[in-house]
Each structure stands twice: as structure tokens, then as C-alpha cells.
Design a protein around this motif. Structure first.
Motif, mmCIF file in Angstrom:
data_model
loop_
_atom_site.group_PDB
_atom_site.id
_atom_site.type_symbol
_atom_site.label_atom_id
_atom_site.label_comp_id
_atom_site.label_asym_id
_atom_site.label_seq_id
_atom_site.Cartn_x
_atom_site.Cartn_y
_atom_site.Cartn_z
ATOM 1 N N CYS A 238 0.836 -1.196 0.000
ATOM 2 C CA CYS A 238 0.000 0.000 0.000
ATOM 3 C C CYS A 238 0.875 1.251 0.000
ATOM 4 O O CYS A 238 1.947 1.280 0.610
ATOM 5 N N HIS B 179 0.110 3.885 1.522
ATOM 6 C CA HIS B 179 -0.094 4.545 2.817
ATOM 7 C C HIS B 179 0.896 4.012 3.844
ATOM 8 O O HIS B 179 1.740 4.738 4.352
ATOM 9 N N CYS C 62 -7.270 -1.365 -0.396
ATOM 10 C CA CYS C 62 -6.396 -1.874 0.659
ATOM 11 C C CYS C 62 -7.250 -2.292 1.845
ATOM 12 O O CYS C 62 -8.100 -1.528 2.317
ATOM 13 N N HIS D 76 -6.845 0.238 5.661
ATOM 14 C CA HIS D 76 -7.584 1.479 5.929
ATOM 15 C C HIS D 76 -8.435 1.911 4.731
ATOM 16 O O HIS D 76 -8.908 3.042 4.688
ATOM 17 N N ALA E 214 -7.647 2.434 1.409
ATOM 18 C CA ALA E 214 -7.148 3.211 0.261
ATOM 19 C C ALA E 214 -7.674 2.567 -1.017
ATOM 20 O O ALA E 214 -7.659 1.342 -1.162
HETATM 21 S S1 FES Z 1 -2.234 0.643 4.935
HETATM 22 FE FE1 FES Z 1 -3.418 0.716 3.118
HETATM 23 S S2 FES Z 1 -4.831 2.288 3.505
HETATM 24 FE FE2 FES Z 1 -3.575 2.300 5.267
#
Ligand code: FES
Length: 116
Positions: A50, A52, A74, A77, A79
Motif C-alpha cells: 500500500c 499509505h 487496501c 484502511h 485506500a
Molecule cells: S495501509 Fe493501506 S490504507 Fe492504510
């Protein structure tokens, strides 16, 4: 040392908006998880990481698409990524993108492109 093309899977293994195929690549000197998916007839592959937080996207093995089979999502969270570009369009890393991997679909098979 240059690596030749490496078979990832048969073309038929990747269905439109369906389960992704996981594989591994060498990335910055390390073995990294990657995946391939099919969307609008085209195959794309990305490092399974990811934009993020560096975790894998799939909530269960091979599950990369959202419920509508429109975006990659993802599991951690939420994404949300455009399947053909890897750009995050919604979520905590909006505007960032997945790392693309060069692949080729030839003769009914999907190959990791030769490197080096
Ligand atoms: S780890 Fe993928 S959205 Fe936070």
C-alpha cells in the motif's frame, strides 16, 4: 545478472475484476510480494504494498478488488486505487500510487518482463 521473462500465470487465470494472482519479484535487492489483476481486458501488476503504510493490500489472498469490482482496495484502511494506473483516488494516501511492474501478455500467458 539479467533475468529473462518469467511466466506468472496463464491469461485465463486472470478474470475481469476477479481474484488477483500473487507472485514475487526482486525489488531493490529484496524479494517483494506482487500481484497481477485484469481490468477492462488489460492486465496490470503492482508491488503488493500500500502507498499509505507498507502492508499488503489483499484482505484475503488474491482479493484486491472492491465489492463493485471497480477499484483496487487496501484491506487495512481502505485506500482505493484505479486498477489501470495504480493511483490512489480515495483514502489516506490519495494522489500517491502503487508501484507498477512491467508485464507482457503473449500467446495466452502472462510474463514478468525481462530485467537488466
Ligand atoms: S495501509 Fe493501506 S490504507 Fe492504510
Amino acid at each position: 545478472m539479467a533475468d529473462g521473462p518469467r511466466l506468472i500465470c496463464a491469461s485465463a487465470d486472470l478474470t475481469e475484476g476477479g481474484a488477483g494472482i500473487r507472485f514475487e519479484v526482486q525489488w531493490y535487492g529484496e524479494t517483494a510480494p506482487a500481484f497481477a489483476i485484469r481490468f477492462r481486458g488489460q492486465v496490470r501488476a503492482y508491488i503488493n504494498r500500500c502507498a499509505h503504510v507498507p502492508v499488503e493490500l489483499d484482505w484475503q489472498e488474491g482479493a484486491f478488488f472492491d465489492a463493485d469490482q471497480r477499484f483496487l482496495i487496501c484491506a487495512t484502511h481502505g485506500a482505493t486505487y484505479e486498477p489501470l494506473t495504480g493511483v490512489c483516488v480515495l483514502g489516506p494516501c490519495r494522489g500517491r500510487r502503487l508501484v507498477p511492474i512491467e508485464i507482457d501478455e503473449v500467446g495466452g500467458e502472462i510474463f514478468l518482463r525481462a530485467s537488466g
